[in-house]
Design a protein around this motif. Structure first.
Motif, PDB file in Angstrom:
ATOM      1  N   ALA A 120       7.048  13.924  14.008  1.00 10.84           N
ATOM      2  CA  ALA A 120       7.806  14.146  12.858  1.00 10.84           C
ATOM      3  C   ALA A 120       8.262  12.805  12.580  1.00 10.84           C
ATOM      4  N   GLU A 121       8.654  11.802  13.464  1.00 11.05           N
ATOM      5  CA  GLU A 121       9.191  10.610  12.962  1.00 11.05           C
ATOM      6  C   GLU A 121       7.961   9.648  12.295  1.00 11.05           C
ATOM      7  N   GLY A 122       6.757   9.859  12.862  1.00  6.67           N
ATOM      8  CA  GLY A 122       5.537   9.236  12.490  1.00  6.67           C
ATOM      9  C   GLY A 122       5.292   9.462  11.015  1.00  6.67           C
ATOM     10  N   PRO A 156       0.817  -1.237  -0.054  1.00  4.85           N
ATOM     11  CA  PRO A 156      -0.019  -0.146  -0.023  1.00  4.85           C
ATOM     12  C   PRO A 156       0.871   1.365   0.173  1.00  4.85           C
ATOM     13  N   THR A 157       0.379   2.298  -0.694  1.00 11.52           N
ATOM     14  CA  THR A 157       0.818   3.773  -0.685  1.00 11.52           C
ATOM     15  C   THR A 157       1.096   4.102   0.713  1.00 11.52           C
ATOM     16  N   ALA A 158       2.163   4.761   1.149  1.00 10.99           N
ATOM     17  CA  ALA A 158       2.277   5.714   2.422  1.00 10.99           C
ATOM     18  C   ALA A 158       1.223   6.670   2.310  1.00 10.99           C
ATOM     19  N   ARG A 159       0.627   6.772   3.387  1.00 13.17           N
ATOM     20  CA  ARG A 159      -0.533   7.883   3.397  1.00 13.17           C
ATOM     21  C   ARG A 159      -0.138   9.189   3.378  1.00 13.17           C
ATOM     22  N   LEU A 160       1.140   9.623   3.679  1.00 10.29           N
ATOM     23  CA  LEU A 160       1.506  10.997   3.266  1.00 10.29           C
ATOM     24  C   LEU A 160       2.565  11.139   2.110  1.00 10.29           C
ATOM     25  N   SER A 161       2.638  10.071   1.235  1.00  7.73           N
ATOM     26  CA  SER A 161       3.770  10.072   0.210  1.00  7.73           C
ATOM     27  C   SER A 161       3.583  11.285  -0.511  1.00  7.73           C
ATOM     28  N   GLY A 191       5.828   8.540   4.862  1.00 13.23           N
ATOM     29  CA  GLY A 191       6.001   8.958   3.254  1.00 13.23           C
ATOM     30  C   GLY A 191       6.103  10.243   3.458  1.00 13.23           C
ATOM     31  N   ALA A 192       6.015  11.329   4.221  1.00 15.93           N
ATOM     32  CA  ALA A 192       6.289  12.792   4.124  1.00 15.93           C
ATOM     33  C   ALA A 192       7.784  12.993   4.167  1.00 15.93           C
TER      34      ALA A 192
END
Length: 253
Positions: free
Chosen positions: A25-27, A2-7, A32-33
């Motif tokens: 920040a780490e989360g 699955p694509t990372a939620r904040l990609s 994907g951010a």
């Protein structure tokens, strides 16, 4: 996979050099951010930035005192230059004074309000301007249980956090049609650098007694709420406060 939620999204966490801010920040990075942090102490900013760069070499760190309006303007210029766009802003800066209201000095009152409320107003309006220019973005303000209840011996702190809810709701209403969502999170009792050594033992026990889960929260337990508010999953959510408090506000006698 699955694509990372904040990609593909850029996130700035103010107060990201320790405690809740660092954890968020780490989360965000894990989802994907591209993450930048900003805080007042150079050594802490450098340490956390280097840690973030172990996973993403493009992570950024800024040393800035956000109680100074001109410093916020410079931060906005730097973020725009370095990141291009800003999709997510987290306001996690904070301080407190634990003493009876009649003993709080004017300087102490100003310090708490400048850090916890005034700075959030200007980081939101200045850095939020980068979002308004594009017509999209998400701002997450870290409030507190003290935004919902009277907080004896922390009057200035409680005032500042009540103000965070008012700011969050007002900006949400003002900016909704412009595509910028503004929400807040009210953590329950989490032992962090801010309160671990300042909270008297009897206050810690009272917190546990009034929390139905009967334990302190782990800072990682705040990440899920923040990811929800930062992602498209909350695309129709604005002006809302999410309490992550182990049932504290829901509890009765």
């Amino acid at each position: 996979m699955p694509t990372a939620r904040l990609s593909g999204l850029n996130a700035l966490v103010i107060g990201g050099s320790s405690g809740i801010g660092q954890t968020l920040a780490e989360g965000f990075q894990r989802e994907g951010a591209r993450v930048a942090i900003a805080a007042r102490t150079t050594d802490k900013v450098s340490r956390v930035t280097e840690r973030l760069r172990e996973s993403d070499s493009s992570a950024l760190g800024y040393t800035v005192d956000v109680t100074e309006r001109q410093a916020i303007d410079r931060l906005a210029t730097d973020v725009s230059r370095d990141m291009g766009t800003l999709d997510i802003l987290v306001n996690c800066q904070g301080t407190t004074v634990i003493k009876p209201a009649t003993e709080v000095s004017e300087a102490e009152f100003d310090q708490v309000l400048d850090t916890n409320l005034k700075s959030v107003y200007f980081t939101s309006t200045v850095l939020g301007g980068l979002m308004l220019d594009r017509g999209q973005g998400a701002i997450i303000n870290i409030a507190s249980l003290a935004a919902h209840r009277g907080w004896p011996n922390a009057c200035a702190y409680s005032i500042s956090k009540h103000g965070i809810l008012g700011l969050t709701r007002t900006l949400a209403a003002e900016w909704a049609e412009q595509g910028v969502r503004v929400n807040s999170i009210s953590p329950g009792f989490f032992l962090t650098e801010l309160n671990r050594d300042r909270m008297p033992a009897e206050r810690k026990q009272a917190a546990l007694t009034r929390t139905p889960y009967n334990r302190f929260g782990e800072v990682d337990e705040l990440v899920g709420a923040a990811l929800f508010l930062a992602s498209e999953e909350s695309g129709f959510v604005t002006g809302t406060d999410i309490s992550v408090d182990g049932g504290y506000l829901a509890g009765g006698i």
